[in-house]
Scaffold this motif. Sequence first.
Motif, PDB file in Angstrom:
ATOM      1  N   ASN A   1       0.857  -1.191   0.000  1.00 17.87           N
ATOM      2  CA  ASN A   1       0.000   0.000   0.000  1.00 17.87           C
ATOM      3  C   ASN A   1       0.889   1.235   0.000  1.00 17.87           C
ATOM      4  O   ASN A   1       2.038   1.177   0.458  1.00 17.87           O
ATOM      5  CB  ASN A   1      -0.893   0.030   1.252  1.00 17.87           C
ATOM      6  CG  ASN A   1      -2.200  -0.716   1.032  1.00 17.87           C
ATOM      7  OD1 ASN A   1      -2.790  -0.647  -0.049  1.00 17.87           O
ATOM      8  ND2 ASN A   1      -2.642  -1.441   2.040  1.00 17.87           N
TER       9      ASN A   1
ATOM     10  N   GLU B   1       0.832   4.940   1.578  1.00 15.46           N
ATOM     11  CA  GLU B   1       0.105   5.711   2.589  1.00 15.46           C
ATOM     12  C   GLU B   1      -0.660   6.879   1.942  1.00 15.46           C
ATOM     13  O   GLU B   1      -0.108   7.610   1.123  1.00 15.46           O
ATOM     14  CB  GLU B   1       1.111   6.251   3.609  1.00 15.46           C
ATOM     15  CG  GLU B   1       0.468   6.699   4.904  1.00 15.46           C
ATOM     16  CD  GLU B   1       1.497   7.339   5.823  1.00 15.46           C
ATOM     17  OE1 GLU B   1       2.528   6.715   6.085  1.00 15.46           O
ATOM     18  OE2 GLU B   1       1.255   8.491   6.238  1.00 15.46           O
TER      19      GLU B   1
ATOM     20  N   ASP C   1      -5.936   5.206  -1.521  1.00 18.54           N
ATOM     21  CA  ASP C   1      -6.848   4.063  -1.442  1.00 18.54           C
ATOM     22  C   ASP C   1      -6.341   2.977  -2.410  1.00 18.54           C
ATOM     23  O   ASP C   1      -6.021   3.282  -3.564  1.00 18.54           O
ATOM     24  CB  ASP C   1      -8.248   4.545  -1.860  1.00 18.54           C
ATOM     25  CG  ASP C   1      -9.272   3.440  -1.781  1.00 18.54           C
ATOM     26  OD1 ASP C   1      -9.133   2.460  -2.538  1.00 18.54           O
ATOM     27  OD2 ASP C   1     -10.200   3.560  -0.973  1.00 18.54           O
ATOM     28  N   PRO C   2      -6.255   1.712  -1.978  1.00 19.67           N
ATOM     29  CA  PRO C   2      -5.758   0.651  -2.866  1.00 19.67           C
ATOM     30  C   PRO C   2      -6.513   0.573  -4.205  1.00 19.67           C
ATOM     31  O   PRO C   2      -5.903   0.325  -5.247  1.00 19.67           O
ATOM     32  CB  PRO C   2      -5.960  -0.627  -2.060  1.00 19.67           C
ATOM     33  CG  PRO C   2      -6.080  -0.202  -0.650  1.00 19.67           C
ATOM     34  CD  PRO C   2      -6.608   1.196  -0.642  1.00 19.67           C
TER      35      PRO C   2
ATOM     36  N   VAL D   1      -6.533  -5.548  -6.514  1.00 19.16           N
ATOM     37  CA  VAL D   1      -6.603  -4.776  -5.278  1.00 19.16           C
ATOM     38  C   VAL D   1      -7.802  -5.249  -4.456  1.00 19.16           C
ATOM     39  O   VAL D   1      -8.639  -5.994  -4.949  1.00 19.16           O
ATOM     40  CB  VAL D   1      -6.748  -3.259  -5.561  1.00 19.16           C
ATOM     41  CG1 VAL D   1      -5.603  -2.744  -6.398  1.00 19.16           C
ATOM     42  CG2 VAL D   1      -8.083  -2.950  -6.242  1.00 19.16           C
TER      43      VAL D   1
ATOM     44  N   HIS E   1      -6.441 -10.677   5.490  1.00 24.20           N
ATOM     45  CA  HIS E   1      -6.194  -9.236   5.658  1.00 24.20           C
ATOM     46  C   HIS E   1      -6.308  -8.826   7.132  1.00 24.20           C
ATOM     47  O   HIS E   1      -5.574  -7.953   7.592  1.00 24.20           O
ATOM     48  CB  HIS E   1      -7.165  -8.425   4.795  1.00 24.20           C
ATOM     49  CG  HIS E   1      -6.738  -8.351   3.358  1.00 24.20           C
ATOM     50  ND1 HIS E   1      -5.805  -7.452   2.907  1.00 24.20           N
ATOM     51  CD2 HIS E   1      -7.088  -9.100   2.278  1.00 24.20           C
ATOM     52  CE1 HIS E   1      -5.607  -7.626   1.600  1.00 24.20           C
ATOM     53  NE2 HIS E   1      -6.381  -8.630   1.201  1.00 24.20           N
TER      54      HIS E   1
ATOM     55  N   THR F   1      -4.520  -5.321   7.284  1.00 24.96           N
ATOM     56  CA  THR F   1      -4.935  -4.477   6.164  1.00 24.96           C
ATOM     57  C   THR F   1      -6.451  -4.522   5.926  1.00 24.96           C
ATOM     58  O   THR F   1      -6.929  -4.115   4.870  1.00 24.96           O
ATOM     59  CB  THR F   1      -4.208  -4.895   4.868  1.00 24.96           C
ATOM     60  OG1 THR F   1      -4.304  -6.319   4.751  1.00 24.96           O
ATOM     61  CG2 THR F   1      -2.758  -4.475   4.896  1.00 24.96           C
TER      62      THR F   1
ATOM     63  N   GLU G   1      -9.539  -2.139   4.321  1.00 23.79           N
ATOM     64  CA  GLU G   1      -9.155  -1.449   3.078  1.00 23.79           C
ATOM     65  C   GLU G   1      -8.551  -2.406   2.051  1.00 23.79           C
ATOM     66  O   GLU G   1      -8.713  -2.229   0.849  1.00 23.79           O
ATOM     67  CB  GLU G   1      -8.157  -0.322   3.359  1.00 23.79           C
ATOM     68  CG  GLU G   1      -8.700   0.849   4.153  1.00 23.79           C
ATOM     69  CD  GLU G   1      -8.757   0.557   5.649  1.00 23.79           C
ATOM     70  OE1 GLU G   1      -8.151  -0.453   6.079  1.00 23.79           O
ATOM     71  OE2 GLU G   1      -9.425   1.301   6.370  1.00 23.79           O
TER      72      GLU G   1
ATOM     73  N   GLY H   1      -5.379  -4.097   0.009  1.00 22.71           N
ATOM     74  CA  GLY H   1      -4.096  -3.634  -0.517  1.00 22.71           C
ATOM     75  C   GLY H   1      -3.970  -3.962  -1.996  1.00 22.71           C
ATOM     76  O   GLY H   1      -4.934  -4.426  -2.625  1.00 22.71           O
TER      77      GLY H   1
END
Lengths: 387, 83
Positions: free
Chosen positions: A312, A314, A317-318, A335, A344, A349, A352, A354
């Motif tokens: 990811n 920072e 958004d993936p 993704v 996840h 993760t 969201e 990755g």
Amino acid sequence: MKQKKTIYLDNAATSEPKPKAVLKAVETALRKITASPGRSGYQMAHTADRFVYDCRKRAAAFFGLEDASRLIYTPGGTYSINVAINGFLKKGDHIISTGRQHNAVTRALDSFGINSTELAWNEDQPLTEKLFQKVMNKKTKAVIVNHASNVDGLLYPLKKIGRIAKKLKLALIVDAAQTAGLVKIDMKKMNIDMLCVTAHKGLLGPAGIGILALSKNCGLKPTISGGTGSVSEGTKMPADYPDRLEAGSMNLGGIAGLDAGIREIQKIGRMEILKAKTKLTEKTCRALSKIEKIKIYRPKKKENRIPLFLFNIEGIDPSELGDMLDRKYGIACRVGLHCAPSAHREIGTYPEGGVRFAPGYKTTITEINLFVKAITEIAEKKSKEKR
Amino acid sequence: MKQCIAAFKTTYETLNAEDCFRDAGIKFRPILKPRKIGSSCRMVLRFDESLLPLAKKVVAKSKLEFAGFYRQEGEIWIKIEND
């Protein structure tokens, strides 16, 4: 800058491109082996019988299965997992699972009313019998392991798990979706009772065909019923394998493609494929780790991973990142949650997800360089926006 | 020469048996299972009766999923019980 040809880095979803030998085998089977196997006595049908028999033998040998009659063709890995769980367990049974499991397992367990407890293990601690005993109860019948995670590439120590499962008298069910064709699997040496395989990933074959391989110790009740060409007078499915679990006409094109995939891997060399993908993955990881704000998720130890990883950037958004890679650079990465929310959660993760990097046996250094360049540009742009 | 057939439980086992028979030098012909001995759509292996002792040995040694030997008597096939 967007490339004319897509840079495909989603080989954990399905391998691309398929080898020419696979395409040819599928076409040849559909053109020339056109009778239905196991149903008739004319020569065309017998040719089809022999073709399936030979493919079955080769696939069994590839996975260290002694009795090829216990290698069942299915419509895919998910189907194999469902047949194994539903055929071996009954409602209320309990199994030990792994945190990295795919929804193919999670949803099948839920669907069939099987209780499960995830094994609390990470690569920093030894995998011991005690860990298993902690989560066992009187109704525990099996251990189900995702041999390698499709999210971060964590490779479970299957041989060790097999030894422990055998000692604890638990059946071992293995989801080998990410490892078949890439990591050596020997059912006998690893004490695997049910091996669930799909053709279209590491085995380089087509989608729509898979394998459920059964050890001699394990008996499954049929979950699909229908014609087999044998014991036709009875209303029950035959007692003998493979007919017991193979109802309906066979997918000859798929079987041909799967067989050709296995032969292609043997021709190239499984280790060569693994080495090539590992080299690309390591190079990419080294390059990406220099980028500020990037976070890579993968097992620390080399022996605990297969060549794929999650990352990811920072503040991005993936999904947005995946979209940018596709539209601006012509790079295909998967993704999101990769149908493995529990993985996840373990990795940290969720929800969201990755972006997954999964190179193929044909991925080139040039493509890797373009991928790294794209990620660098996106990260730099994001960084400037923030300032 | 009278004919015999060897029947197996699955198509897989029939093909397995073909390999075993071939390796043992048994001349055979795969034919569709005669209706009179069952309703499967599967193949069986037909061979000369003189080869029956050898065929029995092969079946026993190979641990094939075996359904039975039959001998042709005119129009019908008679199951051979341990003779």
